[in-house]
Scaffold this motif. Sequence first.
Motif, PDB file in Angstrom:
ATOM      1  N   ILE A 124       0.860  -1.186   0.000  1.00 20.03           N
ATOM      2  CA  ILE A 124       0.000   0.000   0.000  1.00 20.03           C
ATOM      3  C   ILE A 124       0.898   1.238   0.000  1.00 20.03           C
ATOM      4  O   ILE A 124       1.856   1.322   0.755  1.00 20.03           O
ATOM      5  CB  ILE A 124      -0.916  -0.004   1.245  1.00 20.03           C
ATOM      6  N   ALA A 125       0.589   2.195  -0.833  1.00 24.19           N
ATOM      7  CA  ALA A 125       1.275   3.504  -0.870  1.00 24.19           C
ATOM      8  C   ALA A 125       2.778   3.400  -1.113  1.00 24.19           C
ATOM      9  O   ALA A 125       3.557   4.147  -0.518  1.00 24.19           O
ATOM     10  CB  ALA A 125       0.978   4.287   0.410  1.00 24.19           C
ATOM     11  N   ALA A 126       3.188   2.493  -1.986  1.00 24.71           N
ATOM     12  CA  ALA A 126       4.613   2.320  -2.266  1.00 24.71           C
ATOM     13  C   ALA A 126       5.071   3.093  -3.498  1.00 24.71           C
ATOM     14  O   ALA A 126       6.271   3.217  -3.726  1.00 24.71           O
ATOM     15  CB  ALA A 126       4.925   0.842  -2.459  1.00 24.71           C
ATOM     16  N   ASP A 127       4.137   3.621  -4.266  1.00 21.79           N
ATOM     17  CA  ASP A 127       4.503   4.326  -5.494  1.00 21.79           C
ATOM     18  C   ASP A 127       5.330   5.566  -5.185  1.00 21.79           C
ATOM     19  O   ASP A 127       4.996   6.347  -4.292  1.00 21.79           O
ATOM     20  CB  ASP A 127       3.259   4.723  -6.288  1.00 21.79           C
ATOM     21  N   GLY A 128       6.415   5.726  -5.926  1.00 19.44           N
ATOM     22  CA  GLY A 128       7.222   6.934  -5.824  1.00 19.44           C
ATOM     23  C   GLY A 128       8.179   6.997  -4.657  1.00 19.44           C
ATOM     24  O   GLY A 128       8.803   8.024  -4.430  1.00 19.44           O
ATOM     25  N   ILE A 129       8.310   5.897  -3.896  1.00 20.04           N
ATOM     26  CA  ILE A 129       9.244   5.914  -2.769  1.00 20.04           C
ATOM     27  C   ILE A 129      10.347   4.893  -2.986  1.00 20.04           C
ATOM     28  O   ILE A 129      10.188   3.915  -3.717  1.00 20.04           O
ATOM     29  CB  ILE A 129       8.560   5.676  -1.406  1.00 20.04           C
ATOM     30  N   CYS A 130      11.444   5.120  -2.334  1.00 22.65           N
ATOM     31  CA  CYS A 130      12.563   4.178  -2.320  1.00 22.65           C
ATOM     32  C   CYS A 130      12.202   3.103  -1.300  1.00 22.65           C
ATOM     33  O   CYS A 130      12.184   3.362  -0.099  1.00 22.65           O
ATOM     34  CB  CYS A 130      13.846   4.910  -1.921  1.00 22.65           C
ATOM     35  N   LEU A 131      11.857   1.933  -1.779  1.00 26.03           N
ATOM     36  CA  LEU A 131      11.352   0.882  -0.899  1.00 26.03           C
ATOM     37  C   LEU A 131      12.342  -0.269  -0.822  1.00 26.03           C
ATOM     38  O   LEU A 131      12.521  -1.022  -1.775  1.00 26.03           O
ATOM     39  CB  LEU A 131       9.996   0.380  -1.399  1.00 26.03           C
ATOM     40  N   GLY A 132      12.994  -0.363   0.292  1.00 31.44           N
ATOM     41  CA  GLY A 132      13.903  -1.468   0.560  1.00 31.44           C
ATOM     42  C   GLY A 132      13.392  -2.223   1.761  1.00 31.44           C
ATOM     43  O   GLY A 132      12.479  -3.015   1.671  1.00 31.44           O
ATOM     44  N   GLN A 133      13.941  -1.910   2.932  1.00 30.94           N
ATOM     45  CA  GLN A 133      13.557  -2.616   4.142  1.00 30.94           C
ATOM     46  C   GLN A 133      12.526  -1.874   4.985  1.00 30.94           C
ATOM     47  O   GLN A 133      12.225  -2.287   6.101  1.00 30.94           O
ATOM     48  CB  GLN A 133      14.809  -2.960   4.951  1.00 30.94           C
ATOM     49  N   THR A 134      11.969  -0.802   4.439  1.00 29.96           N
ATOM     50  CA  THR A 134      10.836  -0.167   5.105  1.00 29.96           C
ATOM     51  C   THR A 134       9.712  -1.191   5.159  1.00 29.96           C
ATOM     52  O   THR A 134       9.361  -1.780   4.139  1.00 29.96           O
ATOM     53  CB  THR A 134      10.377   1.095   4.339  1.00 29.96           C
ATOM     54  N   ASP A 135       9.170  -1.424   6.335  1.00 26.16           N
ATOM     55  CA  ASP A 135       8.158  -2.472   6.500  1.00 26.16           C
ATOM     56  C   ASP A 135       6.776  -1.873   6.265  1.00 26.16           C
ATOM     57  O   ASP A 135       6.179  -1.285   7.153  1.00 26.16           O
ATOM     58  CB  ASP A 135       8.265  -3.084   7.897  1.00 26.16           C
ATOM     59  N   TRP A 171      17.861   6.383   2.884  1.00 24.93           N
ATOM     60  CA  TRP A 171      16.984   6.601   1.730  1.00 24.93           C
ATOM     61  C   TRP A 171      15.664   5.852   1.883  1.00 24.93           C
ATOM     62  O   TRP A 171      14.649   6.237   1.322  1.00 24.93           O
ATOM     63  CB  TRP A 171      17.638   6.102   0.451  1.00 24.93           C
ATOM     64  N   ASP A 172      15.708   4.761   2.622  1.00 21.89           N
ATOM     65  CA  ASP A 172      14.569   3.849   2.694  1.00 21.89           C
ATOM     66  C   ASP A 172      13.299   4.554   3.162  1.00 21.89           C
ATOM     67  O   ASP A 172      13.292   5.226   4.191  1.00 21.89           O
ATOM     68  CB  ASP A 172      14.895   2.696   3.653  1.00 21.89           C
ATOM     69  N   GLY A 173      12.252   4.405   2.375  1.00 20.98           N
ATOM     70  CA  GLY A 173      10.957   5.005   2.698  1.00 20.98           C
ATOM     71  C   GLY A 173      10.806   6.443   2.247  1.00 20.98           C
ATOM     72  O   GLY A 173       9.738   7.030   2.403  1.00 20.98           O
ATOM     73  N   GLN A 174      11.860   7.027   1.696  1.00 20.88           N
ATOM     74  CA  GLN A 174      11.822   8.424   1.250  1.00 20.88           C
ATOM     75  C   GLN A 174      11.278   8.507  -0.181  1.00 20.88           C
ATOM     76  O   GLN A 174      11.510   7.608  -0.994  1.00 20.88           O
ATOM     77  CB  GLN A 174      13.227   9.029   1.267  1.00 20.88           C
ATOM     78  N   ALA A 175      10.616   9.606  -0.489  1.00 19.85           N
ATOM     79  CA  ALA A 175      10.198   9.854  -1.868  1.00 19.85           C
ATOM     80  C   ALA A 175      11.447  10.109  -2.700  1.00 19.85           C
ATOM     81  O   ALA A 175      12.381  10.781  -2.242  1.00 19.85           O
ATOM     82  CB  ALA A 175       9.262  11.062  -1.927  1.00 19.85           C
ATOM     83  N   ALA A 208      12.025  -7.611  -5.053  1.00 16.87           N
ATOM     84  CA  ALA A 208      12.521  -7.393  -6.419  1.00 16.87           C
ATOM     85  C   ALA A 208      14.044  -7.361  -6.516  1.00 16.87           C
ATOM     86  O   ALA A 208      14.627  -8.044  -7.365  1.00 16.87           O
ATOM     87  CB  ALA A 208      11.935  -6.101  -6.987  1.00 16.87           C
ATOM     88  N   GLY A 209      14.710  -6.584  -5.684  1.00 19.78           N
ATOM     89  CA  GLY A 209      16.164  -6.508  -5.734  1.00 19.78           C
ATOM     90  C   GLY A 209      16.809  -7.832  -5.385  1.00 19.78           C
ATOM     91  O   GLY A 209      17.791  -8.249  -6.009  1.00 19.78           O
ATOM     92  N   TRP A 210      16.272  -8.501  -4.391  1.00 15.90           N
ATOM     93  CA  TRP A 210      16.774  -9.812  -3.983  1.00 15.90           C
ATOM     94  C   TRP A 210      16.635 -10.794  -5.134  1.00 15.90           C
ATOM     95  O   TRP A 210      17.557 -11.561  -5.441  1.00 15.90           O
ATOM     96  CB  TRP A 210      16.003 -10.295  -2.755  1.00 15.90           C
ATOM     97  N   ILE A 211      15.472 -10.780  -5.791  1.00 13.33           N
ATOM     98  CA  ILE A 211      15.225 -11.701  -6.905  1.00 13.33           C
ATOM     99  C   ILE A 211      16.173 -11.387  -8.065  1.00 13.33           C
ATOM    100  O   ILE A 211      16.725 -12.301  -8.682  1.00 13.33           O
ATOM    101  CB  ILE A 211      13.745 -11.666  -7.330  1.00 13.33           C
ATOM    102  N   ASN A 212      16.394 -10.108  -8.361  1.00 18.12           N
ATOM    103  CA  ASN A 212      17.362  -9.761  -9.405  1.00 18.12           C
ATOM    104  C   ASN A 212      18.744 -10.311  -9.069  1.00 18.12           C
ATOM    105  O   ASN A 212      19.434 -10.858  -9.930  1.00 18.12           O
ATOM    106  CB  ASN A 212      17.449  -8.246  -9.596  1.00 18.12           C
TER     107      ASN A 212
END
Length: 182
Positions: free
Chosen positions: A12-23, A87-91, A145-149
Amino acid sequence: MTLYIWRHPKPIAADGICLGQTDIAVDPRKLKRLANQIQGFARKHKLAKVIWVSTLQRSLKVGEILAQRGFEIRQSDKLSELDFGKWDGQAWPHIGKAKIDDWCNNFAEYNFETGESLTQLFVRVEEWLQLQVNQEKVVLAIGHAGWINAVKMLADHQPVPKLASDWAAPVDYNELSILEFH
């Protein structure tokens, strides 16, 4: 070993953010949909009801649904997404073009201000893989995604990419990747 790995559902609400380990949370219907897909796949192919998940809820919650259906759930933080640190969770616009350019110019070793580098992610993925290759013939997992890559590149015996342009586009949410390791 054969690795069947699904990417987690879209958060939910992940568009446009740097999403790594933000839960970040996922719609419960999407979690259930992926759990149904994995359960059906395991049943159709007569696979053991064991699922590996990361400790992040977008992976873990699918595993918990499967656990209620008789699956054994195995958690490992080694399956977590790249740690983007501050960076995690930041736009992305908040991070800024200059920092993103610095990352692209040092793609393999950039550590995201207290995070981990892509090289460190590859080491983490390889450590997890070595344990599985030596113990299991078939592994089911829910990843990021990054892990799978990274795991796909390792399966193809490719090095950590030095250039951002050598990094593959992410797999789709809920997409299954099938990889062979010997």
